[in-house]
Design a protein around this motif. Sequence first.
Motif, PDB file in Angstrom:
ATOM      1  N   ASN A  33     -14.033  -3.397  69.482  1.00  0.00           N
ATOM      2  CA  ASN A  33     -13.515  -4.578  68.630  1.00  0.00           C
ATOM      3  C   ASN A  33     -14.318  -4.132  67.328  1.00  0.00           C
ATOM      4  O   ASN A  33     -15.438  -4.495  66.946  1.00  0.00           O
ATOM      5  N   TRP A  34     -13.699  -3.269  66.673  1.00  0.00           N
ATOM      6  CA  TRP A  34     -14.046  -2.791  65.363  1.00  0.00           C
ATOM      7  C   TRP A  34     -14.484  -3.812  64.148  1.00  0.00           C
ATOM      8  O   TRP A  34     -15.384  -3.723  63.582  1.00  0.00           O
ATOM      9  N   LEU A  54      -6.193   1.987  61.201  1.00  0.00           N
ATOM     10  CA  LEU A  54      -7.150   0.881  61.588  1.00  0.00           C
ATOM     11  C   LEU A  54      -6.479  -0.272  62.091  1.00  0.00           C
ATOM     12  O   LEU A  54      -6.004  -1.038  61.373  1.00  0.00           O
ATOM     13  N   GLY A  55      -6.762  -0.654  63.326  1.00  0.00           N
ATOM     14  CA  GLY A  55      -5.974  -2.014  63.958  1.00  0.00           C
ATOM     15  C   GLY A  55      -4.644  -2.132  64.054  1.00  0.00           C
ATOM     16  O   GLY A  55      -4.175  -2.954  63.567  1.00  0.00           O
ATOM     17  N   VAL A  74      -1.459  11.840  62.681  1.00  0.00           N
ATOM     18  CA  VAL A  74      -1.319  10.308  62.543  1.00  0.00           C
ATOM     19  C   VAL A  74      -2.210   9.968  63.529  1.00  0.00           C
ATOM     20  O   VAL A  74      -1.648   9.946  64.848  1.00  0.00           O
ATOM     21  N   ILE A  75      -3.139   8.867  63.373  1.00  0.00           N
ATOM     22  CA  ILE A  75      -4.018   8.631  64.385  1.00  0.00           C
ATOM     23  C   ILE A  75      -3.921   7.156  64.203  1.00  0.00           C
ATOM     24  O   ILE A  75      -4.217   6.415  63.169  1.00  0.00           O
ATOM     25  N   CYS A  76      -3.806   6.409  65.278  1.00  0.00           N
ATOM     26  CA  CYS A  76      -3.739   5.099  65.286  1.00  0.00           C
ATOM     27  C   CYS A  76      -4.802   4.425  66.013  1.00  0.00           C
ATOM     28  O   CYS A  76      -4.859   4.435  67.345  1.00  0.00           O
ATOM     29  N   TYR A  77      -5.793   3.527  65.485  1.00  0.00           N
ATOM     30  CA  TYR A  77      -7.120   3.035  66.218  1.00  0.00           C
ATOM     31  C   TYR A  77      -6.738   1.709  66.671  1.00  0.00           C
ATOM     32  O   TYR A  77      -6.560   0.785  65.733  1.00  0.00           O
ATOM     33  N   CYS A  78      -6.788   1.335  67.770  1.00  0.00           N
ATOM     34  CA  CYS A  78      -6.244   0.143  68.297  1.00  0.00           C
ATOM     35  C   CYS A  78      -7.290  -0.547  69.482  1.00  0.00           C
ATOM     36  O   CYS A  78      -8.132   0.232  69.843  1.00  0.00           O
ATOM     37  N   HIS A  79      -7.305  -2.006  69.215  1.00  0.00           N
ATOM     38  CA  HIS A  79      -8.333  -2.420  70.280  1.00  0.00           C
ATOM     39  C   HIS A  79      -7.583  -2.454  71.567  1.00  0.00           C
ATOM     40  O   HIS A  79      -8.297  -2.456  72.467  1.00  0.00           O
TER      41      HIS A  79
END
Lengths: 224, 436
Positions: free
Chosen positions: B275-276, B373-374, B403-408
Amino acid sequence: MKNCVWCQRPVTSGVTLAAMWRWAPLPSPNLCAVCQKRLRPLHAPQCPRCGRQQSTTKVCHDCERWGDSWVNHAIFPYDATLKAYMQQYKFQGDYRLRLVMQPYLRQALAQERYDVLVPIPVTAETWLTRGFNQVTGWLTDQPFQQVLTVDAARKPRPQSSKTRQERLQSPQPFSLQPGATKLLRNQHVLLLDDVYTTGRTLRHAATQIYLGGAKAVTSLTLAR
Amino acid sequence: MEKSQLFGRRLPLEQAPASGHGIPALRQVNGRWRCQRCQQWVATTDYLPQQIPYCRHCLNLGRLTAHTKLYTIPEPNQFATLTESPLNWPGQLSPIQLAAAQAVKRYTMAGRDQLLWAVTGAGKTEIGFPALAWALQQGWRVAWTSPRVDVCLELAPRLAQAFTVPQTVLYGGQALPYKYCPLTICTTHQLLRFEAAFDWLIVDEVDAFPLATSPLLQLAVKRAQKPTGSHLYLTATPGRDLQRQVQRRQLAVTYLPLRYHGYLLPPIQVRLVGNWRQRLSQPRLPGAILRRLRRYQQTQQRYLLFVPHVADLSPVQHALQHAHLDGGVTVHAADPDRQSKVQAIRDQQVTSLITTTILERGVTFPAVNVVILGGDDAVFSTAALVQMAGRVGRHPDHPGGEVICYCHSQTRAVQRAQRMIRTLNRKGRRLGGRRP
């Protein structure tokens, strides 16, 4: 569901148990929380004369130059938020935005001591194009007296489009309405205007009001 | 005021012009007032003191009250006739692009409404050029519009270079005044000032916010087009109803699943992080993100960092600075310096930009990586994710990029976006697409 009058986003007003217990009508704010946060009333030290927000509580340079003991109270500093507000309300003519300031004005007027409330009038031409007086729009049910008239011929340009020097040199644009002296004699008059910039307009108005026999004149403006 | 200012327009004027007819700006329909510019209903609360209604919906274009009148002169197409093509573009279309361009031109000549569905970075603009050149040569009045002002601003100099006809650019707060020209480049909001003006209307990024969700703007597009005219929609990610219109054959469609330089789209890589947002106030970002950004910085790679909300911008920037990373520049829709900041990264003066979805489409930055991000946030739709990924590898010298997708957590929108890119790449590979 209600939308914020300013940004059109839905307003979510949390109903608390305390509010329900009070058994009064639930508060229904016209503004959303974000817009309310943007509007920051004067908070830092101010000039005791004109209400300008500054680092000390000494009389500011502008008021010293006037050399009188004028007292003005202001509600907000004239910052980017207020500029954006005035742009939309006054210059684009969004009359509904008057609702934004009504609660603030009501609160500020309740703290003032006065006998007669006199809003600064607009010229007949402005009335034609804008369709309203931006100052009286903020008044909800406070009684006021429109004792001043403004002469368009002596005010060819709006104050807001002038430089400081030009503002200070502008001639007296106001005159008293017939029968005004009866209302003003021995009264404490509170002038109400939108923005205090140099103080020229308010002092012009005050001169006329004093001629009408008032015993004291102070002023309240939305922004300084 | 010159007469040509009113050709095909709908303007409030204080004095009636010599010719042209006027209509009241607000009209009463069944006891309710309706604005004749934006076709929206006036709320019962929107009155001036003397019970004069005014429209708040299109207030930014100048207030209309019941006392205002709107004037118009029917569009006469008074342009100098062109004997040769106005196209002055030194570039060359690839064989795949050429096939698409010819299809677009064919539908244009037939006067059909059409959709060009081409992947991000396929060169949609240039594919439209032959058809546009033909239309201008016919003496048509054409508008190239987009819901995004950034798109218009990037497009205007390219069109000015490629076409030798007079052009005018319109957007909120433009520097130059309006001129009557065969080619108008404008935001869709500006179309509210036109009426039956354009023979051909090109709507770039037709699925973008706010056009996709705004009935006001959809109506503006419809009304700015002549009844005899047609339109061309350009997009990489058409929404459901556009796809439905294609299926019902109301829209002719041209597909282009490959980028102009022949390389495939970079796939979206999903990384799960904790949970960023909770740790953002400390101010901390997950180590994986910081490590990646630090690597970009050490190798002098530019990147775009997308965050879901405007409110996230400054905490994220703060957290990056806290980690001794170059915080970069932040941009959001209401930013007063928005245009200069976007220009700065385009000119490669800054290495990183933290932004919201306003830069998801229509802008080309050479050689960037994209970090989302998110990506699981509700504001990122499938189309938005695909578009953001499409910022990468648009230059033929730098076709790669990450392409990097940071997800919770994984969401359907993220999975659909990944699937959409996979499908397009599969189609592209059949046309000879290569992996960068």
